[in-house]
Structure formats: structure tokens, C-alpha cells
Design a protein around this motif. Structure first.
Motif, PDB file in Angstrom:
ATOM      1  N   GLN A 394     102.835  56.135  72.375  1.00 23.69           N
ATOM      2  CA  GLN A 394     103.438  54.815  72.298  1.00 23.69           C
ATOM      3  C   GLN A 394     102.414  53.772  72.713  1.00 23.69           C
ATOM      4  OE1 GLN A 394     106.503  55.751  75.251  1.00 23.69           O
ATOM      5  NE2 GLN A 394     105.664  54.140  76.549  1.00 23.69           N
ATOM      6  N   MET A 395     102.566  52.589  72.129  1.00 28.38           N
ATOM      7  CA  MET A 395     101.625  51.510  72.425  1.00 28.38           C
ATOM      8  C   MET A 395     102.321  50.193  72.139  1.00 28.38           C
ATOM      9  SD  MET A 395      98.675  50.640  73.569  1.00 28.38           S
ATOM     10  CE  MET A 395      98.017  52.269  73.876  1.00 28.38           C
ATOM     11  N   THR A 396     101.837  49.128  72.760  1.00 33.30           N
ATOM     12  CA  THR A 396     102.390  47.804  72.480  1.00 33.30           C
ATOM     13  C   THR A 396     101.261  46.840  72.142  1.00 33.30           C
ATOM     14  OG1 THR A 396     102.208  46.962  74.736  1.00 33.30           O
ATOM     15  CG2 THR A 396     104.217  48.177  74.180  1.00 33.30           C
ATOM     16  N   ASN A 397     101.618  45.804  71.403  1.00 29.19           N
ATOM     17  CA  ASN A 397     100.640  44.770  71.061  1.00 29.19           C
ATOM     18  C   ASN A 397     100.133  44.084  72.332  1.00 29.19           C
ATOM     19  OD1 ASN A 397     100.563  44.786  68.105  1.00 29.19           O
ATOM     20  ND2 ASN A 397     102.721  44.227  68.256  1.00 29.19           N
ATOM     21  N   ALA A 398     101.073  43.818  73.235  1.00 26.90           N
ATOM     22  CA  ALA A 398     100.692  43.087  74.447  1.00 26.90           C
ATOM     23  C   ALA A 398      99.690  43.874  75.272  1.00 26.90           C
ATOM     24  CB  ALA A 398     101.942  42.791  75.273  1.00 26.90           C
ATOM     25  N   ALA A 399      99.921  45.175  75.358  1.00 26.99           N
ATOM     26  CA  ALA A 399      99.010  45.999  76.161  1.00 26.99           C
ATOM     27  C   ALA A 399      97.604  45.973  75.574  1.00 26.99           C
ATOM     28  CB  ALA A 399      99.519  47.439  76.234  1.00 26.99           C
ATOM     29  N   VAL A 400      97.494  46.143  74.279  1.00 29.33           N
ATOM     30  CA  VAL A 400      96.163  46.158  73.661  1.00 29.33           C
ATOM     31  C   VAL A 400      95.477  44.807  73.861  1.00 29.33           C
ATOM     32  CG1 VAL A 400      94.890  46.372  71.506  1.00 29.33           C
ATOM     33  CG2 VAL A 400      96.807  47.890  71.966  1.00 29.33           C
ATOM     34  N   ALA A 401      96.246  43.741  73.730  1.00 27.14           N
ATOM     35  CA  ALA A 401      95.646  42.411  73.918  1.00 27.14           C
ATOM     36  C   ALA A 401      95.085  42.279  75.331  1.00 27.14           C
ATOM     37  CB  ALA A 401      96.688  41.331  73.646  1.00 27.14           C
ATOM     38  N   THR A 402      95.821  42.759  76.319  1.00 29.16           N
ATOM     39  CA  THR A 402      95.342  42.691  77.704  1.00 29.16           C
ATOM     40  C   THR A 402      94.136  43.589  77.904  1.00 29.16           C
ATOM     41  OG1 THR A 402      97.629  42.369  78.370  1.00 29.16           O
ATOM     42  CG2 THR A 402      96.057  42.872  80.117  1.00 29.16           C
ATOM     43  N   ILE A 403      94.200  44.780  77.312  1.00 28.98           N
ATOM     44  CA  ILE A 403      93.094  45.725  77.467  1.00 28.98           C
ATOM     45  C   ILE A 403      91.785  45.113  76.987  1.00 28.98           C
ATOM     46  CG2 ILE A 403      92.160  47.892  76.547  1.00 28.98           C
ATOM     47  CD1 ILE A 403      95.171  48.885  76.600  1.00 28.98           C
ATOM     48  N   VAL A 404      91.793  44.503  75.819  1.00 29.96           N
ATOM     49  CA  VAL A 404      90.526  43.960  75.311  1.00 29.96           C
ATOM     50  C   VAL A 404      90.135  42.678  76.021  1.00 29.96           C
ATOM     51  CG1 VAL A 404      90.611  45.069  73.054  1.00 29.96           C
ATOM     52  CG2 VAL A 404      91.656  42.823  73.343  1.00 29.96           C
ATOM     53  N   GLN A 405      91.109  42.025  76.606  1.00 31.97           N
ATOM     54  CA  GLN A 405      90.784  40.857  77.420  1.00 31.97           C
ATOM     55  C   GLN A 405      90.016  41.302  78.662  1.00 31.97           C
ATOM     56  OE1 GLN A 405      94.289  38.732  78.516  1.00 31.97           O
ATOM     57  NE2 GLN A 405      93.370  36.813  77.849  1.00 31.97           N
ATOM     58  N   ASN A 406      90.464  42.433  79.234  1.00 31.26           N
ATOM     59  CA  ASN A 406      89.780  42.964  80.402  1.00 31.26           C
ATOM     60  C   ASN A 406      88.412  43.520  80.053  1.00 31.26           C
ATOM     61  OD1 ASN A 406      92.017  42.382  81.946  1.00 31.26           O
ATOM     62  ND2 ASN A 406      92.875  44.444  81.812  1.00 31.26           N
ATOM     63  N   CYS A 407      88.310  44.103  78.869  1.00 30.76           N
ATOM     64  CA  CYS A 407      87.070  44.781  78.464  1.00 30.76           C
ATOM     65  C   CYS A 407      86.626  44.266  77.098  1.00 30.76           C
ATOM     66  CB  CYS A 407      87.279  46.295  78.380  1.00 30.76           C
ATOM     67  SG  CYS A 407      87.928  47.020  79.882  1.00 30.76           S
ATOM     68  N   PRO A 408      86.042  43.098  77.060  1.00 33.97           N
ATOM     69  CA  PRO A 408      85.708  42.494  75.768  1.00 33.97           C
ATOM     70  C   PRO A 408      84.465  43.086  75.098  1.00 33.97           C
ATOM     71  CG  PRO A 408      85.050  41.058  77.570  1.00 33.97           C
ATOM     72  CD  PRO A 408      85.697  42.228  78.201  1.00 33.97           C
ATOM     73  N   ASP A 409      83.814  44.019  75.779  1.00 32.19           N
ATOM     74  CA  ASP A 409      82.551  44.528  75.239  1.00 32.19           C
ATOM     75  C   ASP A 409      82.691  45.773  74.397  1.00 32.19           C
ATOM     76  OD1 ASP A 409      80.930  43.634  78.336  1.00 32.19           O
ATOM     77  OD2 ASP A 409      81.153  42.490  76.469  1.00 32.19           O
ATOM     78  N   PHE A 410      83.901  46.066  73.956  1.00 33.92           N
ATOM     79  CA  PHE A 410      84.079  47.288  73.170  1.00 33.92           C
ATOM     80  C   PHE A 410      83.169  47.294  71.951  1.00 33.92           C
ATOM     81  CE2 PHE A 410      87.026  50.068  74.949  1.00 33.92           C
ATOM     82  CZ  PHE A 410      88.063  49.360  75.554  1.00 33.92           C
ATOM     83  N   THR A 411      82.447  48.411  71.781  1.00 31.16           N
ATOM     84  CA  THR A 411      81.693  48.658  70.547  1.00 31.16           C
ATOM     85  C   THR A 411      82.411  49.698  69.699  1.00 31.16           C
ATOM     86  OG1 THR A 411      80.385  50.328  71.689  1.00 31.16           O
ATOM     87  CG2 THR A 411      79.454  48.109  71.551  1.00 31.16           C
ATOM     88  N   HIS A 412      83.189  50.571  70.365  1.00 29.07           N
ATOM     89  CA  HIS A 412      83.919  51.622  69.655  1.00 29.07           C
ATOM     90  C   HIS A 412      85.357  51.630  70.152  1.00 29.07           C
ATOM     91  CE1 HIS A 412      79.730  52.784  69.352  1.00 29.07           C
ATOM     92  NE2 HIS A 412      80.032  53.665  68.421  1.00 29.07           N
ATOM     93  N   PHE A 413      86.304  51.302  69.265  1.00 25.01           N
ATOM     94  CA  PHE A 413      87.700  51.256  69.660  1.00 25.01           C
ATOM     95  C   PHE A 413      88.486  52.151  68.707  1.00 25.01           C
ATOM     96  CE2 PHE A 413      90.817  49.124  72.293  1.00 25.01           C
ATOM     97  CZ  PHE A 413      91.999  49.280  71.595  1.00 25.01           C
ATOM     98  N   ARG A 414      88.851  53.333  69.214  1.00 25.06           N
ATOM     99  CA  ARG A 414      89.519  54.313  68.351  1.00 25.06           C
ATOM    100  C   ARG A 414      90.858  54.646  68.978  1.00 25.06           C
ATOM    101  NH1 ARG A 414      85.190  58.988  68.089  1.00 25.06           N
ATOM    102  NH2 ARG A 414      86.605  59.826  66.541  1.00 25.06           N
ATOM    103  N   LEU A 415      91.898  54.061  68.412  1.00 25.90           N
ATOM    104  CA  LEU A 415      93.229  54.247  68.961  1.00 25.90           C
ATOM    105  C   LEU A 415      94.045  55.082  67.995  1.00 25.90           C
ATOM    106  CD1 LEU A 415      95.390  53.527  71.067  1.00 25.90           C
ATOM    107  CD2 LEU A 415      95.864  51.456  69.769  1.00 25.90           C
ATOM    108  N   CYS A 416      94.608  56.179  68.483  1.00 30.08           N
ATOM    109  CA  CYS A 416      95.431  57.021  67.631  1.00 30.08           C
ATOM    110  C   CYS A 416      96.839  57.126  68.199  1.00 30.08           C
ATOM    111  CB  CYS A 416      94.816  58.407  67.460  1.00 30.08           C
ATOM    112  SG  CYS A 416      95.792  59.433  66.350  1.00 30.08           S
ATOM    113  N   ILE A 417      97.751  56.324  67.639  1.00 31.77           N
ATOM    114  CA  ILE A 417      99.163  56.475  67.973  1.00 31.77           C
ATOM    115  C   ILE A 417      99.654  57.600  67.096  1.00 31.77           C
ATOM    116  CG2 ILE A 417     101.392  55.323  68.030  1.00 31.77           C
ATOM    117  CD1 ILE A 417      99.757  52.637  67.991  1.00 31.77           C
ATOM    118  N   MET A 418     100.065  58.707  67.721  1.00 30.59           N
ATOM    119  CA  MET A 418     100.123  59.945  66.957  1.00 30.59           C
ATOM    120  C   MET A 418     101.229  60.021  65.924  1.00 30.59           C
ATOM    121  SD  MET A 418      98.720  62.894  69.457  1.00 30.59           S
ATOM    122  CE  MET A 418      99.351  62.411  71.047  1.00 30.59           C
TER     123      MET A 418
END
Lengths: 639, 199
Positions: A394-418
């Protein structure tokens, strides 16, 4: 020092574009390591092209069918090290038939003639036979480094040949391959006077190895830095190996099954105490709680901890992480849960890479594993995170938005909602805004895998913002052709695009006409692409290889799996019957009635239009194929 | 655009319909182009239950036909999904088999109307009240007290379990030890059916 008149003359000499003698230029260029830099350098002028060719010692070939070994050898006469990749990545997930190709043997034959002093060979997703391994072992006397990742077709007999003949071997790295594991006796094939090994990774194998031979090998190879053992190595074995090799920098343990006496436990504790230089720890199969503390003394300098085969609970992970203050890379199973990931956030401030694998990926009914809360917790604690691979339910839009706000330097973002096509579980909306946030915030993003319920809006965002994106994986997503169009029109640095189970059809496929030659490859499976669309693509872009694989029992007009890649050597000749290579030449000859070298009978269109129709279409403005109207006209013409 | 509509109809949508089944299978699946049909509801417990039950009459089928059509068959897997390398899959599968035989008595717990199941280890509990309290906390509901004559009278929920013979029993009817050794899975029934069991 005044200007050298000779050099000034050469500088103004119109027949010579470079002011440096060749030797100097070569020497300078030999310091360049990145193959991207080298490619750029080779385009400056002919002299630089030549100098770069002569000074290139390592060549990287991302797609073995994009070029031939003869061409490589002609251009780069002094290569010592080759990296070669073969099958499309989705072959890792059984989407590509086994006999698809990517056989390394033709390469080895050419290399034996042109690069007899070859030292290093790194293969990924290639078909490698025992005969090839033996050929390699016998024909390259200076051979030092063999790395096989995700390859198949060979057995431990092939490894025996390598061990027997490669007198100068320094690295043997066998990872995640489809090996026919016959027996562990290959290890005994290393001669008794062989001492040069620095890297030995046989974690892939399952059969028992000849432990005495292994022990002798490890004790006489004083330069051994990396030892990754297989599951069959017990704790007792491990203790004996560690005693021989306290200098190890990377260790893969065998099984951590409980079976030690108190005395043996103490001995193993000692052995781990001696490992002062360990930076990588992996293996840990059947890791059980009482034995984890054994590892603690060796963890002080760890930068990479691979627990992806250890079924740990959250508190076990936390205790381990407390011992690893310098951790940069962590791979875990989702058995640690969100609580375990909270511990990651609290204990690993230097973390740069996190991979969370599912322990039970096929059990859809049961709640366990990690949720958005886990990754959120990590993002608060690990601000340097730039690589994530996250399997969750499970995942939410809000969570992902916060995650990348905290860590804006992502070079590899691989999310698998199964669960395929699953929306934000709180709002029930698509996950479009999540990935919108990712591409907007993470300007350095190079690799993206998307999942969940996604409309074309996601791809609009990607096309608009992901300016550095090179690799994109899409599954069960999108609403229409527009989605794929946005990706192809938008991402200037896109090199690899892989798509499965999306509603993208011919218009989408053809919208990338001008893009595919700047990409390494495109994969589309279980989409809405038809054979006609593929034929059109092949016809318009002769320097692309368009390969179609059919699923059993599917409609003849459907192109179930499409693999498109640029190549300077034209269609490959080794395609198995299930792979149809479409090319302009073949189509033309089929129109004339002359035979082709493909197996056409299954795929013959009942009514193929003759030349005037094609000509008519060209007249209609073929280059504006993105216009659905034009494609419609074509479809009406041929179907 | 009219032309694109014609284009679409010529495409033989049935043949190109996206499915979650294995290639070549003819299971009716939910179409991917209608997000409204797709809910975050998994295969409802009734579906998986039905496929497993031995025709016991205690379990009334609560499956609405619409629900059935829109959810994929519970256990069918999509080829190559989730994207995990074969090597890793094989390692994990071997480990999972080990776990099943190992310590712990994990049973699945379903609650009518909840989209997900949970798993609990029965060995952890010593008595019915302990178990029921855990279930109440886990699913945020009230089951109440058991009485021999009236079951869980007054409660909207009735905990039931499937025993070794495939029969569905009310939790509490048999001594705890017998329950532990025969319980295969738990189902917390809801509503009128649950109240029916308390008579």
C-alpha cells in the motif's frame, strides 16, 4: 619555456587538426575512464577518434546485438576488458523465451583471434555454455577476471574448466545465474600452486562444495579480499575460513543455522572479531537470532549490509543496525516491517541506498510487509538517500510527496506496489500525484519504476519534468496512447524504456520514431501493438531492429512482445523461431514474393498491400505519423 | 475524434483486452481502462473461501455476482509480477516451505467486509479470552463474551473457525486444546448471519 616552433607549425598545419603528437594524445586520453566521455572525445576529429580507439582498454557494450564483435575489434585494437549485456531486462522475470539468444560464443571466437591478451570479461544476461567457458579458459592465457550475472546455460563443469586453466585468475564472480549445479568438486580444480585469487563469489550455488579444497584455496590466496560463500557452508566451515582470511573486505556468509556448541560459538566470535576491515556483509541465509550477535564485532566499518535473504524481525534488525554507524547501503526483507524501517531511519544517518524485498510476494491476501509508513520513516532519518527499491502493498500520494521532499536527491526511484493498478489506499485516487512529485522534486532522477493505478497524467508529468531520466519501467499503467507519447516526446535522455500490460497501441509506438535511434532499446509486452504497427516501424526506421515474440494461442495480428533496438549490424541471424525480426528489407522482398530468411508462415498477413499503397502513404506525409489520422489511413489500408 | 473511434473499433478490442491472467487463459478479468471498477478491495475472503470449502452448508455465499466478476481469481498470478528475479524467488520459496513446517501455528483470520486477511500464531495464546481480545484489538471490533447457550449473543460479530474436517464451528464450542489442534483458519462473521449463530 618559449613556444616550440615545431609545435606551432603543426598547429597551423592544415592537414593536422591536433597540436599534439599521437603518443601524447593517446597518453592523455588513456586517463579517461568513463566510456561516455570517451564517446564524446572520439567525435572531436579523426585524430582524436584514432587516438581514443588505440587507447581504449575497456569496452562496454550495453546490447550485444547493437554491434558485432568484428566491428568492435576493428575499432578498438587494444582492448583488455569487455563488459557485455544481452537479453532484455524482463528476461529476469520469465518474459523472454529461454532460447532467445545473446550467446557469448561468437564473441569469444573473435576475441580469441583479436584480443588474445584479454584479461577481463563481465557478462550480464548472456547465454553462456560450458563449451564457451572452456574455450575462454583455454584461449586467453592472461585471463584474470570473470563475472557472470544473471546468465544461464552453463553448469559447474564450466566453472571447473575456468578453475583448471586460468592460471592468472584474480576474480571469479558468479551471481544469480541459472546454473546447472552438478557438484561442488569444481573448487578442487584450482591447482595447488594457484594463489592469485582476490575475489571469489559462489553464493549462487546450492550443492555442497569440497570444503577442504576451499579451505586450502582460501589459506593460500593471501590477496583474497572478497569471499562470498554459498548456503552449503555451515557456521563451522565459516569459522575455519575466517581464520584463514582475516583480511577480507567483503564477506558473504553461508547458512547461519543454529548448530554450534558453546566452544564453537566462542571460536566463531573470535574469528569475527578479527575482521577489522569488513565493509560488506551478505549471505546470512537462515539467519537466526542467537547468531546475529556474532556479527557485531565485524560491523563497525560496514558500508554495505545485504540482509535480503535473512528473515529478520524488526528488533533483530535494530540490534544489528546499532552496530553499523557507517552504513551506506542496506538491503532487507520486508519481514522487518515498518518498525524495522523506523530503526533504519534512527540508526543510519549516512544511508544512501535502501532496497526492501518482499518475503512473500505471491501471497496477496495477507497483510504483512512494509507500508508507506516505513519508507516515510526512513526518509526522515536518512536525508542522503538517493537509491530506493521498495516492494510494498500500500502507498499514498501524500507519503511519496513527503518522502521526496525529505530526500530530493534521488537518482533511482523504484517503487513496486505489488497489486497491479492499486490506487492510493486512503483517497482511492490514482497514484499520479506521487510520481508527479518524484519527477518534479528529484531533478537528478536517472531511473524510475512506476506502479499502482496510474493515468496518462503520470506520464505527462514524467515527460514534462524528468529531464535526466535514462531508464523507465512501466507496468499496468496509463489510460491511452497519449501516455506513452508523453514519455517519448518528453524525456530527452531516455535510453531504456520497458513497458508491460499497458493500453498503448500503434499510435504510441510510432510516436517514438524519431526517438528510438537515440535509445538503447524499447520493450513492450501485453500492450495493444499490432504486427502492422511493428512493420510500419521497421519499414520507416531501417537502422532499428524490430523483433516480435508471439505468445501461444494469441491472435495472429497482435504483437504480444516487441523488442526494438538500434543496431549497426542489421537484423540478427540467430533468432529462434519464436522471434520474428521485422525489417524493411524483408518486407520489400516479401512484397516481391521472394523468400526471406525468416520463418514467415505463421505471421503472413493474408492481404499485404502492394507498393502503390505505401507510396501513397509516403506522399501523405509519413513523417507526421504522430497524427493519429495518418495512422488510421494506414491501418485501413492494410487490415 | 470520429476517426479514432473507428480506429478503435477496428482493433478488435476483445483480442487486445488487457488481462491479469496468464496468456492464453480465458478467465474474465477486470478491464484496466476503467479505474472506477478497480477498487482497493482484494479478492474477497468469500471467493477464496469458496474455492477451498468442501461444500459446507454453514457458509452462506455472500458473493454478489458483480463483485465476483470484478475481482481477479484469488490465487492466479500474473507472469513475471511482482518483478523479482527467479533466483530470489526460488530462494524465498524454499525458505517459506521450511517455515510452514517449523515452529508456530499460523492461521489466517478474515473478517467479513475487510479487504485483507491477517495471520496470527495460535501458539502464542493460552485461552479463548486472550485470543478474542487480540482479535478485537486487531480488527477494531467488539465480539463480546461467549456463553454456551447463546454464543456471542448481542454482538454483531461471531468468530468462527474451520476445523480439520472442513466444518465451520463457533469459536468457544470446544475445549481450548481441541480448538488449537483442529483450527485451520478463522473467520469473523458479521451482521445477521453472526446473530443467527448466537441462537
Amino acid at each position: 619555456m618559449g613556444p616550440n616552433p615545431k609545435m606551432r607549425k603543426e598547429f597551423f598545419d592544415s592537414t593536422r587538426s591536433s597540436p599534439f603528437p599521437d603518443e601524447v594524445l593517446e597518453r592523455v586520453l588513456s586517463l579517461l575512464k568513463s566510456h561516455k566521455d570517451r564517446s564524446a572525445v572520439s567525435l572531436v576529429c579523426k585524430d582524436w577518434y584514432n587516438a581514443e580507439s588505440w587507447s581504449r582498454a575497456h569496452v562496454f557494450i550495453g546490447n550485444c546485438y547493437s554491434v558485432s564483435p568484428e566491428i568492435v575489434a576493428r575499432r578498438f585494437p587494444r582492448v583488455k576488458s569487455v563488459t557485455l549485456k544481452g537479453k532484455p531486462r524482463f528476461s529476469d522475470f520469465n518474459l523472454v523465451p529461454e532460447n532467445w539468444g545473446a550467446d557469448v560464443h561468437p564473441w569469444l571466437v573473435v576475441f580469441a583471434a583479436k584480443y588474445p591478451f584479454l584479461e577481463e570479461l563481465r557478462l550480464k544476461r548472456m547465454a553462456v555454455s560450458d563449451e564457451s567457458l572452456e574455450f575462454l579458459a583455454i584461449n586467453f592465457p592472461n585471463f584474470k577476471v570473470l563475472s557472470l550475472l544473471s546468465c544461464d546455460g552453463f553448469s559447474t563443469d564450466g566453472l571447473a574448466a575456468i578453475a583448471t586453466h586460468c592460471k592468472n585468475l584474480t576474480q571469479l564472480d558468479i551471481q544469480e545465474n541459472g546454473i546447472d549445479d552438478k557438484s561442488g568438486s569444481w573448487l578442487s580444480c584450482f591447482p595447488e600452486n594457484f594463489t592469485s585469487l582476490e575475489v571469489l563469489n559462489f553464493a549462487n550455488l546450492n550443492t555442497d562444495v569440497n570444503f577442504d579444497a576451499l579451505e586450502r584455496l582460501v589459506s593460500r590466496c593471501k590477496s583474497l579480499k572478497v569471499l562470498k560463500a554459498s548456503k552449503s557452508i555451515s557456521l563451522e566451515h565459516l569459522q575455519r575460513l575466517l581464520v584463514c582470511a582475516p583480511q577480507l573486505i567483503e564477506l558473504g556468509t553461508g547458512s547461519l543455522m543454529p548448530e554450534l556448541t558453546a566452544c564453537q560459538y566462542a571460536q566463531l566470535e573470535n574469528a569475527f572479531n578479527q575482521l577489522k576491515n569488513l565493509s560488506t556483509l551478505s549471505g546470512l541465509w537462515e539467519a537466526s537470532a542467537p547468531y546475529l550477535p556474532l556479527l557485531y564485532p565485524a560491523c563497525t566499518n560496514l558500508t554495505f549490509l545485504n540482509l535480503s535473504y535473512a528473515f529478520l524481525q524488526s528488533h533483530e534488525l535494530e540490534s544489528l543496525l546499532c552496530q553499523c554507524p557507517h552504513l551506506r547501503r542496506l538491503w532487507v526483507l520486508d519481514t522487518v516491517g515498518d518498525k524495522g524501517l523506523e530503526a533504519v531511519g534512527s540508526n543510519c544517518p549516512l544511508l544512501e541506498e535502501l532496497r526492501v524485498f518482499p518475503a512473500d510476494p505471491f501471497d496477496e491476501e495477507v497483510i504483512h510487509g512494509v507500508t508507506e509508513a516505513g519508507l516515510l520513516a526512513v526518509s526522515y532519518g536518512c536525508r542522503r538517500l538517493h537509491y530506493v527499491l521498495y516492494f510494498c502493498r500500500q502507498m499514498t500520494n501524500a507519503a511519496v510527496a513527503t518522502i521526496v521532499q525529505n530526500c530530493p536527491d534521488f537518482t533511482h526511484f523504484r517503487l513496486c506496489i505489488m497489486n497491479p493498478g492499486q490506487p492510493d489506499y486512503l483517497t482511492n485516487k490514482p497514484m499520479d500525484e506521487a510520481f508527479g512529485a518524484v519527477v518534479r522534486t528529484c531533478t537528478k532522477l536517472q531511473r524510475l519504476s512506476v506502479s499502482g493505478l496510474l493515468t496518462d497524467l503520470t506520464f505527462e508529468y514524467i515527460g514534462q519534468y524528468a529531464k535526466n531520466l535514462e531508464t523507465l519501467s512501466v507496468a499496468f499503467a496509463g489510460s491511452s496512447d497519449r501516455g506513452m507519447q508523453c514519455m517519448l516526446e518528453g524525456c530527452p535522455k531516455l535510453r531504456k524504456l520497458e513497458i508491460r500490460d499497458c493500453p498503448f497501441g500503434n499510435a504510441a509506438l510510432l510516436s517514438g520514431l524519431e526517438k528510438y535511434e537515440s535509445m538503447r532499446s524499447l520493450w513492450m509486452s501485453a500492450c495493444n501493438v499490432t504486427m502492422n504497427g511493428c512493420r510500419l516501424l521497421a519499414r520507416e526506421m531501417p537502422r532499428l531492429n524490430v523483433e516480435v515474440m508471439k505468445d501461444d494461442g494469441s491472435d495472429d495480428s497482435q504483437a504480444d512482445k516487441v523488442y526494438v533496438y538500434r543496431s549497426v549490424v542489421g537484423p540478427r541471424r540467430d533468432a529462434p523461431p519464436c522471434v520474428l525480426t521485422l525489417s524493411e528489407v524483408d518486407e520489400a522482398s516479401r512484397c516481391d514474393g521472394s523468400p526471406t530468411n525468416q520463418n514467415p508462415s505463421r505471421y503472413e498477413l493474408p492481404s499485404w498491400p502492394h507498393a502503390p499503397c505505401r507510396t501513397g502513404l509516403r506522399w501523405a506525409g509519413f513523417s507526421s505519423l504522430r497524427n493519429l489520422f495518418v495512422v488510421n489511413a494506414w491501418e485501413h489500408c492494410v487490415s | 475524434m470520429e476517426r479514432s473511434m473507428a480506429f478503435e473499433s477496428d482493433l478488435n478490442l476483445k483480442a487486445t483486452e488487457l488481462r491479469l491472467g496468464l496468456p492464453g487463459s480465458d478467465e474474465p478479468e477486470k478491464p484496466s481502462t476503467t479505474p472506477s471498477v478497480r477498487s482497493n478491495k482484494r479478492a474477497s475472503p468469500e471467493i477464496s473461501e469458496e474455492s477451498r470449502s468442501k461444500g459446507s452448508s454453514c457458509v452462506s455465499s455472500k458473493v454478489e455476482s458483480g463483485e465476483r466478476d470484478s475481482a481477479p481469481p484469488a490465487k492466479e498470478q500474473v507472469v513475471g509480477w511482482p518483478p523479482i528475479r527467479s533466483y530470489r524467488k526460488n530462494c524465498l520459496r524454499a525458505k517459506k516451505n521450511d517455515q510452514v513446517d517449523g515452529a508456530g501455528m499460523y492461521v489466517k483470520v478474515s473478517v467479513d467486509g475487510a479487504p485483507y486477511l491477517r495471520k496470527i500464531d495460535l501458539k502464542v495464546y493460552k485461552s479463548y479470552p486472550e485470543l478474542l481480545e487480540t482479535l478485537e484489538n486487531m480488527f477494531k471490533l467488539t465480539i463480546g463474551e461467549y456463553s454456551e447457550k447463546e454464543g456471542y449473543n448481542g454482538s454483531d460479530f461471531a468468530p468462527t473457525y474451520e476445523d480439520k474436517d472442513g466444518d465451520w464451528m463457533l469459536v468457544g464450542d470446544v475445549p481450548w486444546d481441541m480448538f488449537i489442534s483442529s483450527c485451520k483458519r478463522l473467520r469473523i462473521m458479521k451482521g445477521s448471519e453472526a446473530r443467527g449463530l448466537s441462537c
